[in-house]
Design a protein around this motif. Structure first.
Motif, PDB file in Angstrom:
ATOM      1  N   VAL A 184      84.014  25.850  -0.568  1.00  0.00           N
ATOM      2  CA  VAL A 184      83.835  27.385  -0.680  1.00  0.00           C
ATOM      3  C   VAL A 184      82.898  28.838  -1.763  1.00  0.00           C
ATOM      4  O   VAL A 184      83.527  28.058  -2.539  1.00  0.00           O
ATOM      5  N   VAL A 185      83.536  29.454  -0.694  1.00  0.00           N
ATOM      6  CA  VAL A 185      82.820  30.914  -1.942  1.00  0.00           C
ATOM      7  C   VAL A 185      84.224  31.717  -1.658  1.00  0.00           C
ATOM      8  O   VAL A 185      84.546  32.173  -0.827  1.00  0.00           O
ATOM      9  N   VAL A 186      84.739  32.553  -2.790  1.00  0.00           N
ATOM     10  CA  VAL A 186      85.042  33.595  -2.917  1.00  0.00           C
ATOM     11  C   VAL A 186      84.888  35.145  -3.351  1.00  0.00           C
ATOM     12  O   VAL A 186      83.949  34.580  -4.030  1.00  0.00           O
ATOM     13  N   ALA A 187      84.470  35.757  -2.887  1.00  0.00           N
ATOM     14  CA  ALA A 187      84.419  37.045  -3.027  1.00  0.00           C
ATOM     15  C   ALA A 187      85.339  37.997  -3.508  1.00  0.00           C
ATOM     16  O   ALA A 187      86.266  37.769  -2.981  1.00  0.00           O
ATOM     17  N   TRP A 188      84.981  38.849  -5.014  1.00  0.00           N
ATOM     18  CA  TRP A 188      85.880  39.274  -5.166  1.00  0.00           C
ATOM     19  C   TRP A 188      84.956  40.486  -6.502  1.00  0.00           C
ATOM     20  O   TRP A 188      83.777  40.430  -6.580  1.00  0.00           O
ATOM     21  N   GLU A 189      85.985  41.876  -6.410  1.00  0.00           N
ATOM     22  CA  GLU A 189      85.103  42.507  -6.817  1.00  0.00           C
ATOM     23  C   GLU A 189      84.549  42.747  -8.298  1.00  0.00           C
ATOM     24  O   GLU A 189      83.778  43.653  -9.116  1.00  0.00           O
ATOM     25  N   GLU A 190      85.655  41.484  -9.349  1.00  0.00           N
ATOM     26  CA  GLU A 190      85.598  42.186 -10.274  1.00  0.00           C
ATOM     27  C   GLU A 190      84.416  40.794 -11.207  1.00  0.00           C
ATOM     28  O   GLU A 190      84.621  40.487 -12.527  1.00  0.00           O
ATOM     29  N   GLU A 191      83.927  40.325  -9.864  1.00  0.00           N
ATOM     30  CA  GLU A 191      83.138  39.524 -10.901  1.00  0.00           C
ATOM     31  C   GLU A 191      81.822  39.771 -10.947  1.00  0.00           C
ATOM     32  O   GLU A 191      80.821  41.401 -10.154  1.00  0.00           O
ATOM     33  N   ARG A 192      81.062  39.606 -12.425  1.00  0.00           N
ATOM     34  CA  ARG A 192      79.776  40.872 -12.483  1.00  0.00           C
ATOM     35  C   ARG A 192      78.201  39.415 -12.722  1.00  0.00           C
ATOM     36  O   ARG A 192      77.718  40.435 -12.652  1.00  0.00           O
ATOM     37  N   GLU A 193      78.770  38.262 -12.781  1.00  0.00           N
ATOM     38  CA  GLU A 193      77.628  37.952 -12.502  1.00  0.00           C
ATOM     39  C   GLU A 193      76.572  37.222 -11.162  1.00  0.00           C
ATOM     40  O   GLU A 193      74.629  36.807 -11.397  1.00  0.00           O
ATOM     41  N   ARG A 194      77.374  36.389 -10.586  1.00  0.00           N
ATOM     42  CA  ARG A 194      76.737  35.721  -9.939  1.00  0.00           C
ATOM     43  C   ARG A 194      76.490  36.478  -8.847  1.00  0.00           C
ATOM     44  O   ARG A 194      78.087  37.187  -8.071  1.00  0.00           O
ATOM     45  N   ARG A 195      76.441  36.540  -7.261  1.00  0.00           N
ATOM     46  CA  ARG A 195      75.887  37.137  -6.496  1.00  0.00           C
ATOM     47  C   ARG A 195      75.631  36.023  -4.940  1.00  0.00           C
ATOM     48  O   ARG A 195      75.848  35.104  -5.176  1.00  0.00           O
ATOM     49  N   LEU A 196      76.277  36.532  -3.432  1.00  0.00           N
ATOM     50  CA  LEU A 196      76.436  35.556  -3.243  1.00  0.00           C
ATOM     51  C   LEU A 196      74.743  35.115  -2.837  1.00  0.00           C
ATOM     52  O   LEU A 196      75.123  33.859  -2.487  1.00  0.00           O
ATOM     53  N   ALA A 197      74.085  35.399  -2.672  1.00  0.00           N
ATOM     54  CA  ALA A 197      73.140  35.051  -2.833  1.00  0.00           C
ATOM     55  C   ALA A 197      72.330  33.733  -3.555  1.00  0.00           C
ATOM     56  O   ALA A 197      71.705  33.033  -3.530  1.00  0.00           O
ATOM     57  N   ASP A 198      72.856  33.718  -5.116  1.00  0.00           N
ATOM     58  CA  ASP A 198      73.183  32.483  -5.940  1.00  0.00           C
ATOM     59  C   ASP A 198      73.363  31.481  -5.530  1.00  0.00           C
ATOM     60  O   ASP A 198      73.075  30.716  -5.536  1.00  0.00           O
ATOM     61  N   VAL A 199      74.811  31.492  -3.763  1.00  0.00           N
ATOM     62  CA  VAL A 199      75.765  30.388  -4.441  1.00  0.00           C
ATOM     63  C   VAL A 199      74.999  30.148  -2.766  1.00  0.00           C
ATOM     64  O   VAL A 199      75.325  28.574  -2.616  1.00  0.00           O
ATOM     65  N   VAL A 200      74.587  30.609  -1.968  1.00  0.00           N
ATOM     66  CA  VAL A 200      74.297  30.377  -0.285  1.00  0.00           C
ATOM     67  C   VAL A 200      73.041  29.622  -0.395  1.00  0.00           C
ATOM     68  O   VAL A 200      71.920  29.853  -0.736  1.00  0.00           O
ATOM     69  N   ASP A 201      72.865  28.411   0.471  1.00  0.00           N
ATOM     70  CA  ASP A 201      71.153  27.704   0.171  1.00  0.00           C
ATOM     71  C   ASP A 201      71.507  27.660   2.097  1.00  0.00           C
ATOM     72  O   ASP A 201      72.273  27.115   2.731  1.00  0.00           O
ATOM     73  N   GLY A 202      70.125  28.005   2.296  1.00  0.00           N
ATOM     74  CA  GLY A 202      70.273  27.885   3.628  1.00  0.00           C
ATOM     75  C   GLY A 202      70.070  26.631   4.360  1.00  0.00           C
ATOM     76  O   GLY A 202      70.124  26.539   5.591  1.00  0.00           O
ATOM     77  N   GLN A 203      69.821  25.884   3.573  1.00  0.00           N
ATOM     78  CA  GLN A 203      70.408  24.245   3.946  1.00  0.00           C
ATOM     79  C   GLN A 203      71.346  23.256   3.996  1.00  0.00           C
ATOM     80  O   GLN A 203      70.933  22.491   4.891  1.00  0.00           O
ATOM     81  N   LEU A 204      72.949  23.872   3.818  1.00  0.00           N
ATOM     82  CA  LEU A 204      73.821  23.559   4.163  1.00  0.00           C
ATOM     83  C   LEU A 204      74.218  23.381   5.318  1.00  0.00           C
ATOM     84  O   LEU A 204      74.382  24.434   6.281  1.00  0.00           O
ATOM     85  N   PRO A 205      74.870  22.568   5.690  1.00  0.00           N
ATOM     86  CA  PRO A 205      75.892  22.044   7.059  1.00  0.00           C
ATOM     87  C   PRO A 205      77.164  22.995   7.287  1.00  0.00           C
ATOM     88  O   PRO A 205      77.321  23.388   8.066  1.00  0.00           O
ATOM     89  N   ALA A 206      77.700  23.724   6.173  1.00  0.00           N
ATOM     90  CA  ALA A 206      78.833  24.245   6.167  1.00  0.00           C
ATOM     91  C   ALA A 206      79.217  24.923   4.894  1.00  0.00           C
ATOM     92  O   ALA A 206      78.608  24.935   3.760  1.00  0.00           O
TER      93      ALA A 206
END
Length: 236
Positions: A162-184
């Motif tokens: 599960v990935v939660v988008a939050w405007e107060e996050e400053r370090e980790r971006r969506l691209a850092d956690v989305v693996d193109g090989q994930l099934p779900a």
């Protein structure tokens, strides 16, 4: 043969198909199709080519002449946790993310949600919009619309990770956690008023990863569509 309809499993039996209700009315009265015309029916990832037989405004019958796997589905099974939004904004998101390839949409409310009630009629509208948008996008499945959940029950409803988008996050971006090989993957977008620190803390405790969608503050509907587009693009 451009007319394409999603149908429930009980609409097809052996080599016969029967459509009723709005779909029969659309075929007979709006599209004015006749016996001998062909349509495509989509059922649970399978595409059925059907030659129409009896055509009436309350019921349409046809014969299945070809079957094949339906295309148009992303390899990644993406769930979107979507906050209830004011007016028609939620419906606009449902339409857009369905065309992009979302597999499941789970509506939720949290502490700063402005809209807090999803009526049966409004949920039925979401289902209809999702089905029609999936037909337009020539997908193999229409996304499921899950039950309305409060924040403290939402994480249990979502398929990990599960990935939660939050405007107060400053370090980790969506691209850092989305693996193109994930099934779900499940993506959570906050409501108009944003998520509280306590809500984000609870999400982290339950295993969610919190990310930023960039340096600019986005409206919930913009954030949902932009993030879904990025995730699907990385998975295809």
């Amino acid at each position: 043969m451009s007319h394409r309809f999603f149908v429930p499993p009980d609409a097809v039996r052996d080599d016969r198909a029967v459509l009723r209700g709005d779909q029969a009315r659309q075929i007979a009265s709006v599209l004015r199709l006749e016996a001998g015309d062909r349509v495509l029916l989509v059922r649970d990832g399978e595409e059925l080519e059907v030659v129409l037989g009896a055509v009436g405004p309350s019921q349409v019958e046809g014969r299945i002449v070809a079957r094949r796997p339906a295309g148009g589905e992303p390899r990644l099974r993406l769930t979107l946790a979507l906050p209830l939004l004011r007016g028609d904004r939620s419906e606009e998101v449902v339409e857009a993310v369905t065309q992009l390839g979302v597999a499941r949409i789970v509506p939720f409310v949290s502490a700063r949600s402005v809209a807090r009630h999803l009526s049966d009629a409004r949920r039925a509208r979401w289902v209809r919009i999702a089905r029609e948008s999936a037909e337009t996008a020539r997908r193999g499945r229409a996304p499921e619309i899950g039950p309305l959940r409060p924040w403290d029950a939402l994480m249990a409803e979502l398929e990990p990770p599960v990935v939660v988008a939050w405007e107060e996050e400053r370090e980790r971006r969506l691209a850092d956690v989305v693996d193109g090989q994930l099934p779900a993957l499940s993506l959570v977008i906050g409501p108009e008023g944003g998520l509280t620190e306590d809500e984000v803390r609870l999400a982290r405790e339950r295993g969610a990863r919190v990310v930023s969608l960039g340096a600019r503050n986005l409206r919930s509907e913009t954030a949902a569509i932009a993030a879904v587009a990025e995730i699907i693009a990385r998975a295809e």
